[in-house]
Design a protein around this motif. Structure first.
Motif, PDB file in Angstrom:
ATOM      1  N   LEU A 246       0.814  -1.217   0.000  1.00 20.83           N
ATOM      2  CA  LEU A 246       0.000   0.000   0.000  1.00 20.83           C
ATOM      3  C   LEU A 246       0.846   1.264   0.000  1.00 20.83           C
ATOM      4  N   GLY A 247       2.154   1.120  -0.012  1.00 18.01           N
ATOM      5  CA  GLY A 247       3.039   2.282   0.036  1.00 18.01           C
ATOM      6  C   GLY A 247       4.011   2.146   1.190  1.00 18.01           C
ATOM      7  N   ASN A 248       4.708   3.227   1.501  1.00 18.65           N
ATOM      8  CA  ASN A 248       5.647   3.205   2.623  1.00 18.65           C
ATOM      9  C   ASN A 248       5.655   4.549   3.327  1.00 18.65           C
ATOM     10  N   LEU A 249       6.447   4.653   4.372  1.00 18.22           N
ATOM     11  CA  LEU A 249       6.411   5.842   5.220  1.00 18.22           C
ATOM     12  C   LEU A 249       7.243   7.001   4.681  1.00 18.22           C
ATOM     13  N   SER A 250       7.734   6.891   3.442  1.00 15.11           N
ATOM     14  CA  SER A 250       8.493   8.007   2.876  1.00 15.11           C
ATOM     15  C   SER A 250       7.620   9.244   2.692  1.00 15.11           C
ATOM     16  N   SER A 251       6.291   9.053   2.633  1.00 13.76           N
ATOM     17  CA  SER A 251       5.381  10.194   2.464  1.00 13.76           C
ATOM     18  C   SER A 251       5.443  11.152   3.639  1.00 13.76           C
ATOM     19  N   ILE A 252       5.930  10.671   4.791  1.00 15.16           N
ATOM     20  CA  ILE A 252       6.094  11.561   5.943  1.00 15.16           C
ATOM     21  C   ILE A 252       7.565  11.692   6.323  1.00 15.16           C
ATOM     22  N   GLY A 253       8.417  11.409   5.362  1.00 15.24           N
ATOM     23  CA  GLY A 253       9.845  11.650   5.560  1.00 15.24           C
ATOM     24  C   GLY A 253      10.589  10.568   6.295  1.00 15.24           C
ATOM     25  N   LEU A 254       9.992   9.391   6.457  1.00 15.66           N
ATOM     26  CA  LEU A 254      10.664   8.312   7.164  1.00 15.66           C
ATOM     27  C   LEU A 254      11.181   7.293   6.155  1.00 15.66           C
ATOM     28  N   THR A 255      12.464   7.376   5.850  1.00 15.65           N
ATOM     29  CA  THR A 255      13.078   6.471   4.902  1.00 15.65           C
ATOM     30  C   THR A 255      14.305   5.833   5.541  1.00 15.65           C
ATOM     31  N   GLY A 256      14.770   4.761   4.920  1.00 17.97           N
ATOM     32  CA  GLY A 256      15.962   4.094   5.438  1.00 17.97           C
ATOM     33  C   GLY A 256      15.667   3.361   6.726  1.00 17.97           C
ATOM     34  N   ASN A 257      16.707   3.152   7.505  1.00 15.79           N
ATOM     35  CA  ASN A 257      16.592   2.345   8.723  1.00 15.79           C
ATOM     36  C   ASN A 257      16.396   3.199   9.975  1.00 15.79           C
ATOM     37  N   VAL A 258      15.575   4.245   9.869  1.00 14.96           N
ATOM     38  CA  VAL A 258      15.334   5.107  11.026  1.00 14.96           C
ATOM     39  C   VAL A 258      14.139   4.619  11.850  1.00 14.96           C
ATOM     40  N   VAL A 259      13.392   3.654  11.324  1.00 15.65           N
ATOM     41  CA  VAL A 259      12.192   3.175  12.012  1.00 15.65           C
ATOM     42  C   VAL A 259      12.386   1.725  12.443  1.00 15.65           C
ATOM     43  N   GLU A 260      12.154   1.472  13.723  1.00 16.23           N
ATOM     44  CA  GLU A 260      12.138   0.115  14.257  1.00 16.23           C
ATOM     45  C   GLU A 260      10.826  -0.107  15.001  1.00 16.23           C
ATOM     46  N   GLY A 261      10.547  -1.358  15.274  1.00 14.00           N
ATOM     47  CA  GLY A 261       9.455  -1.725  16.171  1.00 14.00           C
ATOM     48  C   GLY A 261       8.120  -1.066  15.935  1.00 14.00           C
ATOM     49  N   PRO A 262       7.565  -1.064  14.704  1.00 16.16           N
ATOM     50  CA  PRO A 262       6.243  -0.469  14.505  1.00 16.16           C
ATOM     51  C   PRO A 262       5.177  -1.228  15.277  1.00 16.16           C
ATOM     52  N   VAL A 263       4.241  -0.491  15.873  1.00 17.01           N
ATOM     53  CA  VAL A 263       3.162  -1.102  16.671  1.00 17.01           C
ATOM     54  C   VAL A 263       1.853  -0.376  16.362  1.00 17.01           C
ATOM     55  N   TRP A 264       0.855  -1.114  15.891  1.00 16.89           N
ATOM     56  CA  TRP A 264      -0.454  -0.540  15.600  1.00 16.89           C
ATOM     57  C   TRP A 264      -1.299  -0.419  16.861  1.00 16.89           C
ATOM     58  N   MET A 265      -2.151   0.608  16.898  1.00 18.40           N
ATOM     59  CA  MET A 265      -3.127   0.776  17.977  1.00 18.40           C
ATOM     60  C   MET A 265      -4.371   1.440  17.402  1.00 18.40           C
ATOM     61  N   LYS A 266      -5.534   0.848  17.637  1.00 24.29           N
ATOM     62  CA  LYS A 266      -6.818   1.444  17.242  1.00 24.29           C
ATOM     63  C   LYS A 266      -7.374   2.197  18.440  1.00 24.29           C
ATOM     64  N   PHE A 267      -7.758   3.460  18.240  1.00 26.61           N
ATOM     65  CA  PHE A 267      -8.348   4.220  19.335  1.00 26.61           C
ATOM     66  C   PHE A 267      -9.700   3.623  19.711  1.00 26.61           C
ATOM     67  N   GLN A 268      -9.966   3.601  21.016  1.00 26.30           N
ATOM     68  CA  GLN A 268     -11.195   2.978  21.518  1.00 26.30           C
ATOM     69  C   GLN A 268     -12.445   3.762  21.122  1.00 26.30           C
ATOM     70  N   ASP A 269     -12.343   5.087  21.071  1.00 22.45           N
ATOM     71  CA  ASP A 269     -13.530   5.932  20.979  1.00 22.45           C
ATOM     72  C   ASP A 269     -13.799   6.503  19.596  1.00 22.45           C
ATOM     73  N   ARG A 270     -12.979   6.141  18.605  1.00 20.79           N
ATOM     74  CA  ARG A 270     -13.174   6.723  17.281  1.00 20.79           C
ATOM     75  C   ARG A 270     -12.467   5.872  16.223  1.00 20.79           C
ATOM     76  N   ASP A 271     -12.822   6.127  14.970  1.00 20.87           N
ATOM     77  CA  ASP A 271     -12.207   5.409  13.848  1.00 20.87           C
ATOM     78  C   ASP A 271     -10.912   6.108  13.445  1.00 20.87           C
ATOM     79  N   GLU A 272      -9.927   5.946  14.293  1.00 23.41           N
ATOM     80  CA  GLU A 272      -8.607   6.511  14.036  1.00 23.41           C
ATOM     81  C   GLU A 272      -7.573   5.532  14.578  1.00 23.41           C
ATOM     82  N   TRP A 273      -6.450   5.458  13.912  1.00 23.66           N
ATOM     83  CA  TRP A 273      -5.387   4.531  14.281  1.00 23.66           C
ATOM     84  C   TRP A 273      -4.119   5.298  14.614  1.00 23.66           C
ATOM     85  N   ALA A 274      -3.343   4.731  15.529  1.00 26.33           N
ATOM     86  CA  ALA A 274      -1.998   5.226  15.794  1.00 26.33           C
ATOM     87  C   ALA A 274      -1.016   4.119  15.421  1.00 26.33           C
ATOM     88  N   LEU A 275       0.032   4.500  14.725  1.00 30.03           N
ATOM     89  CA  LEU A 275       1.135   3.595  14.443  1.00 30.03           C
ATOM     90  C   LEU A 275       2.336   4.124  15.213  1.00 30.03           C
TER      91      LEU A 275
END
Length: 352
Positions: A246-275
């Motif tokens: 579906l794409g990658n995180l370069s759209s927000i300036g995160l490229t290369g090996n600067v990102v480790e340990g991604p963890v998804w979280m769905k907010f309890q009270d709304r249709d919004e996600w945190a990564l």
């Protein structure tokens, strides 16, 4: 007598109007807040940092360290250090497991000489945990060396759990980290591991984390993000089936090996996600920070949050796991490890 009756009627009418006015203008008490979130994490490469810590958040963005910021679990087996924990809840909520990398950097093991095993704990209430045991993983792979960053998810198609992790091994003449998967019912033994993610050529992949999306929320039931240098986001309707990039995180300036340990979280009270990502910022300092989106299938909508919009608490957070709590779970967690939140202003008449 009629004059007295008329006067009493006027007084009664005035009282009724006054009470009615108060009822119309009195603020209604806010509905009880949704349960919050629990994070399990390690803090760094020190001996005490490679233990497990917990934090709680009421809103998913502002975290309070529990247990006074002290660790709640430590490993007495294997390398005697644990990192990258996964927190798994059974479908019926009767059991929980923590599965962690068996690795203690600077206290007996190195990144090139780690462990082929994972450390596992089990609980029936989320606060009282069994003694740990070792779960073999890399040793089941021909030439497999280290076993890193375990994750697990219930698979309704096979009625068991899919455990997935990174192991470095030589396949087709190329030695690198790939993501392997296996199945288990109890985290005491697993099926023969299979390659699950293998980027082209010599590109390695270490950290992968996936989440299930509510039915009808988008074109796919599952999402995963991988720490593969491109930080690719993928979707699928079957955990062990075909995945679509579906794409990658370069759209927000995160490229290369600067990102480790991604963890998804769905907010309890709304249709919004945190990564949440374990991010190596431009100053060379690791920090945990959230990316927010209301459409996790459209990478262009991802927003890296400014530091003013979240608070990770006083203890350093490294590659962990986040669990959306039920009210009963939250009560048990906060009774066992009381939170000491930052003092905040509170509304007098809308105290929730």
């Amino acid at each position: 007598m009629s004059a007295l009756r008329a006067r009493l009627s006027v007084i009664l009418l005035a009282v009724c109007l006054l009470l009615a006015g108060q009822a119309l203008t009195a603020p209604q008490r806010a509905a009880a807040a949704d349960p919050g979130y629990l994070m399990v994490h390690f803090t760094g490469d020190s001996a005490t940092g490679q233990m497990l810590y917990v934090a709680h958040s009421a809103d998913g963005l502002h975290w309070n360290d529990l247990n006074g910021g002290a660790p709640v679990l430590n490993s007495t087996i294997g390398t005697k250090g644990v990192r990258d924990p996964a927190l798994v809840r059974s479908p019926d909520g009767s059991k929980y497991w923590i599965i962690a990398t068996d690795l203690c950097i600077r206290c007996g093991s190195t990144y090139t000489n780690g462990s082929p095993n994972f450390v596992v704990w089990e609980s029936t209430d989320l606060v009282t945990w069994s003694n740990p045991w070792l779960l073999g993983a890399a040793g089941l792979i021909p030439g497999g060396k280290n076993a890193w960053a375990p994750e697990a998810i219930w698979n309704p198609e096979t009625n068991d759990y899919v455990l997935y992790w990174a192991t470095n091994a030589t396949v087709n003449g190329i030695f690198k980290y790939r993501i392997y998967s296996a199945r288990t019912t109890d985290f005491h033994s697993i099926t023969t591991p299979q390659i699950w993610i293998d980027p082209p050529g010599s590109t390695p992949v270490v950290d992968t984390q996936m989440t299930q999306v509510p039915a009808g929320a988008g074109p796919y039931r599952y999402l995963r993000v991988s720490g593969d240098g491109q930080n690719n986001v993928e979707g699928s309707n079957s955990i062990l089936g075909t995945w679509t990039n579906l794409g990658n995180l370069s759209s927000i300036g995160l490229t290369g090996n600067v990102v480790e340990g991604p963890v998804w979280m769905k907010f309890q009270d709304r249709d919004e996600w945190a990564l949440y990502i374990d991010y190596n910022n431009p100053q060379g300092v690791r920090e945990y920070r959230p990316i927010l989106t209301t459409n996790p299938f459209d990478v262009s909508t991802y927003r890296l949050q400014p530091s003013t919009d979240y608070d990770m608490g006083g203890t350093a957070k490294r590659h962990g796991a986040i669990l959306n709590l039920t009210a009963a779970e939250e009560s048990r967690v906060l009774a066992r490890w009381p939170s000491t939140p930052v003092q905040r202003l509170q509304s007098f008449n809308f105290q929730d």
